[in-house]
Design a protein around this motif. Structure first.
Motif, PDB file in Angstrom:
ATOM      1  N   GLU A  55     -14.038 -36.854 -12.624  1.00 24.86           N
ATOM      2  CA  GLU A  55     -14.729 -36.486 -13.229  1.00 24.86           C
ATOM      3  C   GLU A  55     -16.337 -36.958 -13.038  1.00 24.86           C
ATOM      4  O   GLU A  55     -16.142 -38.274 -12.275  1.00 24.86           O
ATOM      5  CB  GLU A  55     -14.540 -36.988 -14.349  1.00 24.86           C
ATOM      6  N   ILE A  56     -16.742 -35.799 -12.787  1.00 27.83           N
ATOM      7  CA  ILE A  56     -17.940 -35.969 -12.656  1.00 27.83           C
ATOM      8  C   ILE A  56     -19.602 -35.761 -13.617  1.00 27.83           C
ATOM      9  O   ILE A  56     -19.074 -34.883 -14.184  1.00 27.83           O
ATOM     10  CB  ILE A  56     -18.274 -35.171 -11.655  1.00 27.83           C
ATOM     11  N   ASN A  57     -20.292 -36.049 -13.424  1.00 31.35           N
ATOM     12  CA  ASN A  57     -21.258 -36.385 -14.376  1.00 31.35           C
ATOM     13  C   ASN A  57     -22.412 -35.125 -13.984  1.00 31.35           C
ATOM     14  O   ASN A  57     -22.955 -36.004 -12.803  1.00 31.35           O
ATOM     15  CB  ASN A  57     -21.981 -37.541 -13.996  1.00 31.35           C
ATOM     16  N   ALA A  58     -22.465 -33.984 -14.123  1.00 30.81           N
ATOM     17  CA  ALA A  58     -23.552 -32.761 -13.336  1.00 30.81           C
ATOM     18  C   ALA A  58     -25.116 -34.250 -13.490  1.00 30.81           C
ATOM     19  O   ALA A  58     -25.518 -33.920 -12.536  1.00 30.81           O
ATOM     20  CB  ALA A  58     -23.642 -32.231 -14.768  1.00 30.81           C
ATOM     21  N   ALA A  59     -25.369 -34.821 -14.512  1.00 32.65           N
ATOM     22  CA  ALA A  59     -26.688 -35.361 -14.417  1.00 32.65           C
ATOM     23  C   ALA A  59     -27.130 -36.276 -13.140  1.00 32.65           C
ATOM     24  O   ALA A  59     -27.911 -36.200 -12.555  1.00 32.65           O
ATOM     25  CB  ALA A  59     -27.246 -36.136 -15.217  1.00 32.65           C
ATOM     26  N   HIS A  60     -25.525 -37.069 -12.086  1.00 42.82           N
ATOM     27  CA  HIS A  60     -25.946 -37.590 -11.206  1.00 42.82           C
ATOM     28  C   HIS A  60     -25.827 -36.669 -10.083  1.00 42.82           C
ATOM     29  O   HIS A  60     -26.085 -36.983  -8.570  1.00 42.82           O
ATOM     30  CB  HIS A  60     -25.230 -39.001 -11.466  1.00 42.82           C
ATOM     31  N   TRP A  61     -25.105 -36.148 -10.167  1.00 39.48           N
ATOM     32  CA  TRP A  61     -24.125 -34.906  -9.195  1.00 39.48           C
ATOM     33  C   TRP A  61     -25.563 -34.124  -7.833  1.00 39.48           C
ATOM     34  O   TRP A  61     -26.123 -33.902  -8.573  1.00 39.48           O
ATOM     35  CB  TRP A  61     -23.355 -34.144  -9.431  1.00 39.48           C
ATOM     36  N   ARG A  62     -25.529 -34.570  -7.125  1.00 42.42           N
ATOM     37  CA  ARG A  62     -26.309 -33.435  -6.243  1.00 42.42           C
ATOM     38  C   ARG A  62     -25.424 -33.123  -5.015  1.00 42.42           C
ATOM     39  O   ARG A  62     -24.596 -33.810  -4.637  1.00 42.42           O
ATOM     40  CB  ARG A  62     -26.951 -34.598  -5.650  1.00 42.42           C
ATOM     41  N   LEU A  63     -25.857 -31.766  -4.957  1.00 36.80           N
ATOM     42  CA  LEU A  63     -25.329 -31.126  -2.831  1.00 36.80           C
ATOM     43  C   LEU A  63     -26.343 -31.665  -2.475  1.00 36.80           C
ATOM     44  O   LEU A  63     -27.335 -30.683  -1.940  1.00 36.80           O
ATOM     45  CB  LEU A  63     -24.477 -29.595  -3.242  1.00 36.80           C
TER      46      LEU A  63
END
Ligand SMILES: Nc1nc2c(c(=O)[nH]1)N[C@H]1C(S)=C(S)[C@@H](COP(=O)(O)O)O[C@H]1N2
Ligand SMILES: [Mo]
Length: 330
Positions: A55-63
């Motif tokens: 489960e990834i929180n999009a707000a904290h995710w970076r590519l």
């Protein structure tokens, strides 16, 4: 999931689905087919990974894009990716370990951006040969740079019109045309340009390229199904070559151990990168006896599936899917 549960769920899913126009007519009669819809409802799409979905929180995710690049820059937030030119397309995924009949093959409509466009923001150095994807679950896999630069190679962020579900790689997964599931990583957090890389499944003996093989799956009947003598029965299924042989041309069925073959009707198809669905109306003989159903496809480049098959490991299975059924007195 057991086949019977699966069929019920597909039928329910199909009722609420928007079908492509040419399929509406068939939808009513197709509930006895498997697959019963060209697009697999998301709830029925197979799910496979080395551990639990992350489960990834999009707000904290970076590519992060790193390695052999010309213009190192800050990792990209999701908004930067969804703001780029998008592509929406149908794409079938198939697991390299899918022995025929295990149903590790499904089809969806995906939206995403071209991987090439993302890589070009960072500039690819001339010595780069592979693109490595590192994922939040510890999975990692590499693809040749030439595959990464293809028009059809996408970083997808939507599946069947919704944000990618957690199970299918939210927020971003790779769709790598022509290649088995192993080369379609989910939960990507880092893309690295490199000279070489030994991927998770290669270390465990599976093929590094993982090109999809021409294959036909029989969906109906089920293994062991009892079919009434003297009735009409619809044999159905899916065939797929991932575009590696120019797409599926014909599908044939045999009910006499491969002595004679009958051409099936391809009742739904889209791009060669998606499966085709086929069906064949069988006039079931009057005599009660065991029967074996075979199916095979011929691709547009002339290749026909061979009876002699190979096991899934390490390069993906070939051969016919055969189903043992039984004709019983009605
Ligand atoms: N991060 C990550 N991506 C992954 C995997 C994995 O274990 N981890 N498994 C791969 C395999 S083997 C398959 S068949 C597909 C399945 O994709 P799906 O679960 O969306 O059907 O995911 C691929 N991507
Ligand atoms: Mo897989």
């Amino acid at each position: 999931m057991k086949r019977r549960t699966f069929i019920k769920l597909s039928a329910i899913g199909a009722a609420g689905m928007v079908l492509p126009l040419q399929l509406e007519a068939q939808a009513a009669e197709s509930s006895l087919l498997w697959p019963s819809t060209l697009i697999t409802p998301t709830a029925d799409f197979y799910i496979l990974q080395i551990g639990k979905p992350v489960e990834i929180n999009a707000a904290h995710w970076r590519l992060a894009v790193t390695g052999l690049i010309e213009k190192p820059a800050a990792p990209l937030p999701l908004e930067d990716i969804t703001a780029m030119d998008a592509v929406t397309t149908m794409r079938t995924l198939k697991c390299i370990g899918d022995a025929f009949g295990t149903e590790q093959m499904s089809n969806a409509t995906w939206k995403g951006v071209r991987l090439r466009d993302v890589l070009q923001k960072f500039g690819v150095k001339a010595e780069a040969k592979v693109v490595v994807f590192r994922c939040a679950d510890g999975y990692h896999t590499a693809i040749p740079l030439a595959n990464a630069m293809r028009d059809e190679t996408l970083l997808a962020y939507q599946m069947n019109g919704e944000p990618l579900p957690t199970e299918h790689g939210f927020p971003i997964r790779l769709l790598n045309p022509g290649h088995y599931g192993t080369k379609n990583p989910k939960w990507i957090v880092n893309i690295q340009l490199a000279v070489q890389h030994e991927s998770y499944w290669e270390k465990r003996g599976w093929d590094a390229i993982a090109a999809v093989k021409l294959a036909t799956a029989i969906g109906t009947p089920n293994e062991g199904e009892k079919i009434k003598a003297g009735t009409t029965y619809t044999v159905s299924g899916a065939a797929f070559d991932a575009g590696n042989h120019g797409g599926i041309k014909t599908v044939e069925v045999s009910v006499d151990y491969g002595q004679t073959w009958q051409e099936a009707e391809i009742w739904a198809k889209d791009t060669p990168l998606a499966w085709v669905l086929w069906k064949w109306e069988w006039q079931v003989p009057e005599s009660a006896e065991p029967v074996e159903i075979y199916a095979r496809a011929t691709a547009n480049d002339g290749l026909t599936q061979d009876e002699i098959g190979i096991e899934a490991e390490p390069v993906g299975a070939t051969g016919y899917h055969t189903v043992d059924a039984e004709i019983v007195a009605s």
